[in-house]
Design an enzyme around this catalytic site. Structure first.
Site, mmCIF file in Angstrom:
data_model
loop_
_atom_site.group_PDB
_atom_site.id
_atom_site.type_symbol
_atom_site.label_atom_id
_atom_site.label_comp_id
_atom_site.label_asym_id
_atom_site.label_seq_id
_atom_site.Cartn_x
_atom_site.Cartn_y
_atom_site.Cartn_z
ATOM 1 N N THR A 16 18.993 -19.256 51.662
ATOM 2 C CA THR A 16 18.326 -19.584 50.402
ATOM 3 C C THR A 16 18.578 -18.547 49.314
ATOM 4 O OG1 THR A 16 16.270 -18.505 51.126
ATOM 5 C CG2 THR A 16 16.495 -20.871 51.572
ATOM 6 N N TYR A 154 18.194 -0.995 62.977
ATOM 7 C CA TYR A 154 19.034 -2.010 62.336
ATOM 8 C C TYR A 154 20.472 -1.913 62.841
ATOM 9 C CZ TYR A 154 21.706 -4.319 58.601
ATOM 10 O OH TYR A 154 22.573 -5.120 57.900
#
Length: 264
Positions: A16, A154
């Protein structure tokens, strides 16, 4: 080279905004039916309108699903049971000192960044192998190779993606299915732009100028000397998804501007 993906269905997770939206647009421009995914109906609807303005007549489907757990993956699979192209783009990131990263943090990164791709690949790869054609792409990061000291959690998740993609490529050996990873470096995504906004305003700079200063200070090995655009990353992904990329599999393809100091 003209990339034509007419008749193919492509799922791009977290599509998106940012890199995911740029990938979705590139695939739609190539003629694919694109399944958009986001965590809210509002974000999916907004992305759909953005793409229809950029690519009039694009074939789009929107699915709301949070891929941070197995239930979200199941929800997405139910709404889009079969795809020819899977782009595992969803991911979370953020700096945090190692001693402050809790077990819950580690689990959240593992579930969202790693297991989302595992779950979707486990489902969609079956159909691709049966059809003897398919594309699976993991959006990893240069942080998979240059583990950031302030984002070890991460970096670990992005390294795990490389291992999974390479293993899946071997699993699909001798078929028309390819599996690859794409490794962006600093990229002017929505999140990165927001991070730079305050600095740019204080210094009377454009976001692009602030981004170039950031790259030169924080990623001094960069050859590009600036962040990539989301379109530059998307271009690599669209190519890897194409019919023309049939001999590229098991690869870790860097779009990092030369940040990783390696000749291979």
């Amino acid at each position: 080279m003209r990339i034509d993906l007419s008749g193919k269905t492509a799922l791009v997770t977290a599509s998106t905004a940012g890199i995911g939206l740029a990938i979705a647009q590139g695939l739609a421009e190539s003629g694919a039916l694109v399944v958009l995914n986001g965590r809210s109906q509002a974000s999916v609807d907004a992305a759909r309108q953005t793409l229809l303005q950029a690519v009039p007549g694009a074939s789009l489907q929107g699915v709301v699903a949070d891929l941070g757990d197995a239930a979200g993956a199941a929800q997405l699979i139910k709404a889009a049971p079969t795809v020819d192209i899977l782009v595992n783009n969803v991911g979370i990131y953020g700096p945090k000192p190692f001693f402050d990263v809790t077990d819950e943090d580690w689990e959240a990164y593992f579930q969202t960044n790693v297991m989302s791709g595992v779950r979707l690949s486990r489902h969609y790869l079956r159909g691709m192998l049966a059809a003897d054609w398919g594309r699976v792409v993991f959006i990893s990061s240069e942080s998979a190779l240059n583990i950031p000291a302030d984002m070890i959690h991460y970096g670990f998740s992005k390294t795990a993606q490389l291992a999974i993609a390479r293993g899946l490529a071997k699993f699909a050996a001798g078929t028309g299915v390819t599996v690859n990873s794409v490794l962006p470096g600093p990229t002017l995504s929505d999140g990165f732009r927001s991070m730079l906004a305050e600095t740019a305003e204080e210094n009377g700079q454009s976001i692009e100028e602030a981004g170039a200063e950031f790259v030169q200070a924080e990623r001094p090995s960069s050859i590009l000397r600036r962040p990539a655009t989301v379109d530059e990353v998307a271009n690599m992904v669209v190519y890897v998804c194409s019919l023309q990329a049939s001999a590229t599999t098991g690869a870790a393809l860097r779009v990092d501007g030369g940040v990783v100091d390696s000749i291979v």
